[in-house]
Design a protein around this motif. Structure first.
Motif, mmCIF file in Angstrom:
data_model
loop_
_atom_site.group_PDB
_atom_site.id
_atom_site.type_symbol
_atom_site.label_atom_id
_atom_site.label_comp_id
_atom_site.label_asym_id
_atom_site.label_seq_id
_atom_site.Cartn_x
_atom_site.Cartn_y
_atom_site.Cartn_z
ATOM 1 N N GLU A 19 0.502 -1.362 -0.278
ATOM 2 C CA GLU A 19 0.007 0.039 -0.114
ATOM 3 C C GLU A 19 0.731 1.132 0.575
ATOM 4 O O GLU A 19 1.657 1.680 0.536
ATOM 5 C CB GLU A 19 -0.567 0.286 1.077
ATOM 6 C CG GLU A 19 -1.713 1.028 1.392
ATOM 7 C CD GLU A 19 -2.489 1.104 2.095
ATOM 8 O OE1 GLU A 19 -3.917 2.408 2.089
ATOM 9 O OE2 GLU A 19 -2.952 0.144 2.762
ATOM 10 N N GLU A 35 -3.835 7.561 -2.997
ATOM 11 C CA GLU A 35 -3.054 5.800 -2.110
ATOM 12 C C GLU A 35 -4.182 4.772 -2.952
ATOM 13 O O GLU A 35 -5.094 4.398 -3.916
ATOM 14 C CB GLU A 35 -4.141 6.030 -1.044
ATOM 15 C CG GLU A 35 -3.182 5.332 0.236
ATOM 16 C CD GLU A 35 -3.958 6.255 1.853
ATOM 17 O OE1 GLU A 35 -4.862 4.761 1.967
ATOM 18 O OE2 GLU A 35 -4.112 7.001 1.991
ATOM 19 N N GLY A 36 -3.067 3.896 -2.918
ATOM 20 C CA GLY A 36 -2.991 2.835 -3.688
ATOM 21 C C GLY A 36 -2.726 1.248 -3.271
ATOM 22 O O GLY A 36 -1.158 1.618 -2.727
ATOM 23 N N VAL A 38 0.457 -1.516 -5.090
ATOM 24 C CA VAL A 38 1.009 -1.559 -6.195
ATOM 25 C C VAL A 38 0.934 -2.699 -7.355
ATOM 26 O O VAL A 38 1.161 -3.685 -6.723
ATOM 27 C CB VAL A 38 2.596 -1.770 -5.852
ATOM 28 C CG1 VAL A 38 3.587 -2.831 -7.158
ATOM 29 C CG2 VAL A 38 2.730 -0.598 -4.671
ATOM 30 N N LYS A 39 0.699 -2.705 -8.253
ATOM 31 C CA LYS A 39 0.653 -4.047 -9.557
ATOM 32 C C LYS A 39 1.724 -4.205 -10.092
ATOM 33 O O LYS A 39 2.046 -5.133 -10.464
ATOM 34 C CB LYS A 39 -0.913 -3.206 -10.431
ATOM 35 C CG LYS A 39 -0.931 -4.609 -11.747
ATOM 36 C CD LYS A 39 -2.144 -3.804 -12.258
ATOM 37 C CE LYS A 39 -2.447 -5.029 -13.149
ATOM 38 N NZ LYS A 39 -3.427 -4.375 -14.323
ATOM 39 N N LEU A 56 -0.245 1.486 -10.588
ATOM 40 C CA LEU A 56 -1.048 0.930 -9.526
ATOM 41 C C LEU A 56 -2.681 -0.078 -10.053
ATOM 42 O O LEU A 56 -2.555 -0.027 -10.867
ATOM 43 C CB LEU A 56 -2.289 1.936 -8.807
ATOM 44 C CG LEU A 56 -0.469 2.938 -7.586
ATOM 45 C CD1 LEU A 56 -2.146 4.442 -7.260
ATOM 46 C CD2 LEU A 56 -0.423 2.553 -6.233
ATOM 47 N N GLU A 57 -2.488 -0.860 -8.680
ATOM 48 C CA GLU A 57 -4.194 -2.054 -8.978
ATOM 49 C C GLU A 57 -5.176 -1.072 -10.386
ATOM 50 O O GLU A 57 -5.666 -1.665 -10.631
ATOM 51 C CB GLU A 57 -4.726 -2.488 -7.847
ATOM 52 C CG GLU A 57 -3.723 -3.761 -7.203
ATOM 53 C CD GLU A 57 -4.178 -3.815 -6.583
ATOM 54 O OE1 GLU A 57 -5.003 -3.931 -5.645
ATOM 55 O OE2 GLU A 57 -3.240 -4.941 -6.226
#
Length: 69
Positions: A19, A35-36, A38-39, A56-57
């Motif tokens: 996150e 905010e998110g 990590v993909k 990010l996802e």
């Protein structure tokens, strides 16, 4: 909350699924954080002065300012 953050300038601090708070390119002037989770990690070098670039996802791309714990 401020104590539970790690710098996003070092690749070793970031894993897939972490996150994070990122600054997107269009928000660099305002410094608005997104905010998110990590993909993908897009920066290959071990560190970057402005933060490691990630996707990010949600599909958003930005440079990591903080890794949240």
């Amino acid at each position: 909350m401020e104590d539970n953050k790690i710098s996003g300038r070092f690749r070793k601090n970031i894993q897939i699924g972490s996150e994070v708070e990122v600054v997107q390119k269009n928000h660099q002037r305002s410094g608005e954080l997104t905010e998110g989770f990590v993909k993908r990690i897009l920066t290959n070098s071990p560190n970057h002065p402005h933060g490691i670039k990630v996707q990010l996802e949600t599909g958003e791309v930005g440079r990591v300012k903080n890794v949240l714990l």
